[in-house]
Design an enzyme around this catalytic site. Structure first.
Site, PDB file in Angstrom:
ATOM      1  N   ASP A 108      92.884  30.133  58.196  1.00 16.84           N
ATOM      2  CA  ASP A 108      92.993  28.716  58.588  1.00 16.84           C
ATOM      3  C   ASP A 108      94.037  27.921  57.814  1.00 16.84           C
ATOM      4  OD1 ASP A 108      90.861  29.632  60.035  1.00 16.84           O
ATOM      5  OD2 ASP A 108      89.412  28.210  59.240  1.00 16.84           O
ATOM      6  N   ASP A 153      90.939  27.917  63.194  1.00 18.37           N
ATOM      7  CA  ASP A 153      89.969  27.091  63.900  1.00 18.37           C
ATOM      8  C   ASP A 153      90.618  26.695  65.221  1.00 18.37           C
ATOM      9  OD1 ASP A 153      87.797  27.056  62.242  1.00 18.37           O
ATOM     10  OD2 ASP A 153      88.031  24.999  61.558  1.00 18.37           O
ATOM     11  N   HIS A 155      89.131  24.663  68.184  1.00 21.03           N
ATOM     12  CA  HIS A 155      87.975  23.964  68.744  1.00 21.03           C
ATOM     13  C   HIS A 155      88.281  23.250  70.056  1.00 21.03           C
ATOM     14  CE1 HIS A 155      85.946  24.811  65.055  1.00 21.03           C
ATOM     15  NE2 HIS A 155      86.565  23.894  64.332  1.00 21.03           N
ATOM     16  N   HIS A 159      83.584  19.680  70.531  1.00 20.16           N
ATOM     17  CA  HIS A 159      82.954  20.615  69.599  1.00 20.16           C
ATOM     18  C   HIS A 159      81.812  19.968  68.816  1.00 20.16           C
ATOM     19  CE1 HIS A 159      82.840  23.612  66.202  1.00 20.16           C
ATOM     20  NE2 HIS A 159      82.882  24.396  67.266  1.00 20.16           N
ATOM     21  N   HIS A 206      89.120  17.941  64.264  1.00 19.51           N
ATOM     22  CA  HIS A 206      90.191  18.728  63.650  1.00 19.51           C
ATOM     23  C   HIS A 206      90.455  19.996  64.458  1.00 19.51           C
ATOM     24  CE1 HIS A 206      86.471  20.509  62.074  1.00 19.51           C
ATOM     25  NE2 HIS A 206      87.156  21.648  61.944  1.00 19.51           N
ATOM     26  N   LYS A 231      88.775  31.112  66.241  1.00 20.86           N
ATOM     27  CA  LYS A 231      87.327  30.990  66.023  1.00 20.86           C
ATOM     28  C   LYS A 231      86.877  29.562  66.282  1.00 20.86           C
ATOM     29  CE  LYS A 231      87.949  30.528  60.988  1.00 20.86           C
ATOM     30  NZ  LYS A 231      87.298  29.242  60.728  1.00 20.86           N
ATOM     31  N   CYS A 276      85.355  28.366  54.989  1.00 17.33           N
ATOM     32  CA  CYS A 276      85.759  29.463  55.876  1.00 17.33           C
ATOM     33  C   CYS A 276      86.179  30.727  55.126  1.00 17.33           C
ATOM     34  CB  CYS A 276      86.862  28.998  56.817  1.00 17.33           C
ATOM     35  SG  CYS A 276      86.272  27.705  57.958  1.00 17.33           S
TER      36      CYS A 276
END
Length: 362
Positions: A108, A153, A155, A159, A206, A231, A276
């Protein structure tokens, strides 16, 4: 140079351990009394040479550590390693210790965590996320790893983790904080799918799919043929780990990608170490990967959280090292006993599965 001053395993680094030609020679080297068994003292001598630091200095395992290794590798539980057991060690244990396949997992390193809505510099620990960039780039420039993985990430706009969406979701009755009282960074419990109760920290919006904030930072080196893992794509369950969502309901493709490349070791870096990076590392150990966290290539959000999660990772078997230590580890000149223990756990687990299949066969 005296024989005892020569590290036997240095000559076996990066060997093809499917070739068993050297197996008996290796066994005989440590079987000093020629009884066809490695007793505690002989196995201790083996460990002293197998687990070394700075080319020659041993890690000096305790008696308890050596006993724990024997317990895992000693199939007939007589406290000694016979030739049949040593053959398993040769093919599977030594292979992981002396001829690993290593992946760098870069977690990330995205715009929102460096300069955007969740920039680490604005978090309680006040750490600067961009400081990981030159460390990671140097490792990539040296082309040390067999595999490189970038995680992101990724999303959807609705989310579950976004504070802005809290009033759009059902709060579980057990939640200590209800939706109308929730504030940014609070932890609430949502009523999730399939009767799940999803405990969730509320973050600013985010890394929304397709936005600038979700992109890997422009100063991060991107290598060819890398694996990219998105993810947190399920709007109803967050996913800190690059392996699993937070409720262990679904996996990403990471395990499949690593298995296809016969990866044994993962070196984890990136953002954030207490979220993470930690979840990815812990799941890595759970999946049997010898897991190393590169300390100077991670930054975190909360000082207490960083301390707590680092302890949890170490207790689980993760090894923390500086980036300067990585080349010797990848070249098997620096061989950590904690990683050797994980390799032995993997061997013992594989043997149990094999035995169970034999017993279950007609």
């Amino acid at each position: 140079m005296a024989d005892e001053d020569v590290n036997y395993f240095d000559s076996l680094r990066k060997t093809d351990f499917s070739d068993t030609n050297g197996l008996k020679t290796c066994f005989d080297h440590f079987d000093k009394d020629r009884d066809g068994l490695l007793d505690a003292n002989e196995f201790s001598a083996l460990c002293k040479q197998l687990f070394v630091h700075n080319h020659s200095d041993g890690y000096h395992l305790t008696e308890q550590q050596e006993e724990a290794l024997v317990e895992l590798l000693d199939s007939d539980k007589d406290g000694k390693i016979n030739m049949e057991e040593f053959e398993i060690c040769w093919k599977y244990w030594f292979r992981q210790v002396l001829s690993p396949v290593s992946a760098l997992v870069i977690v990330d390193v995205q715009n929102d965590f460096i300069d955007g809505s969740l920039a680490l510099r604005n978090s309680p620990a006040c750490q600067e996320g961009s400081e990981v960039l030159p460390v990671i780039n140097k490792l990539l420039e040296e082309e040390l790893f067999d595999v490189v993985v970038y995680t992101k990430d990724w999303h959807p706009a609705d989310h579950i983790s976004f504070f802005e969406n809290v009033k759009e979701r059902n709060i579980h009755p057990s939640s200590p904080i209800q939706g109308e009282d929730a504030k940014m960074f609070d932890t609430v419990k949502f009523a999730g799918p399939n009767d799940l109760v999803c405990e969730q920290t509320l973050w600013p919006t985010h890394c929304v799919q397709g936005t600038w904030g979700a992109e890997l930072h422009q100063n991060l080196k991107i290598v060819d043929d890398a694996v990219v893992i998105n993810k947190g794509t399920n709007p109803d369950i967050d996913s800190y780990s690059a392996f699993w969502d937070n409720m262990k309901q679904s996996q990403t493709s990471l395990v499949e990608e690593l298995k296809a490349r016969r990866v044994t070791d993962i070196y984890v870096c990136g953002l954030a170490v207490d979220i993470c990076v930690a979840f990815t590392s812990l799941d890595g150990v759970e999946h049997g990967y010898r897991t190393v966290v590169i300390e100077d290539a991670v930054r975190g959000i909360d000082c207490d959280g960083i301390k707590t999660r680092k302890k949890k990772m170490k207790d689980a078997g993760c090894v923390f090292v500086k980036s300067a230590d990585v080349p010797d580890m990848l070249n098997c000149k620096d061989r950590h006993p904690e990683l050797g223990y994980q390799a032995a756990v993997n061997v013992a687990m594989a043997m149990k599965i094999h035995e169970a299949r034999l017993l279950g066969s007609p």
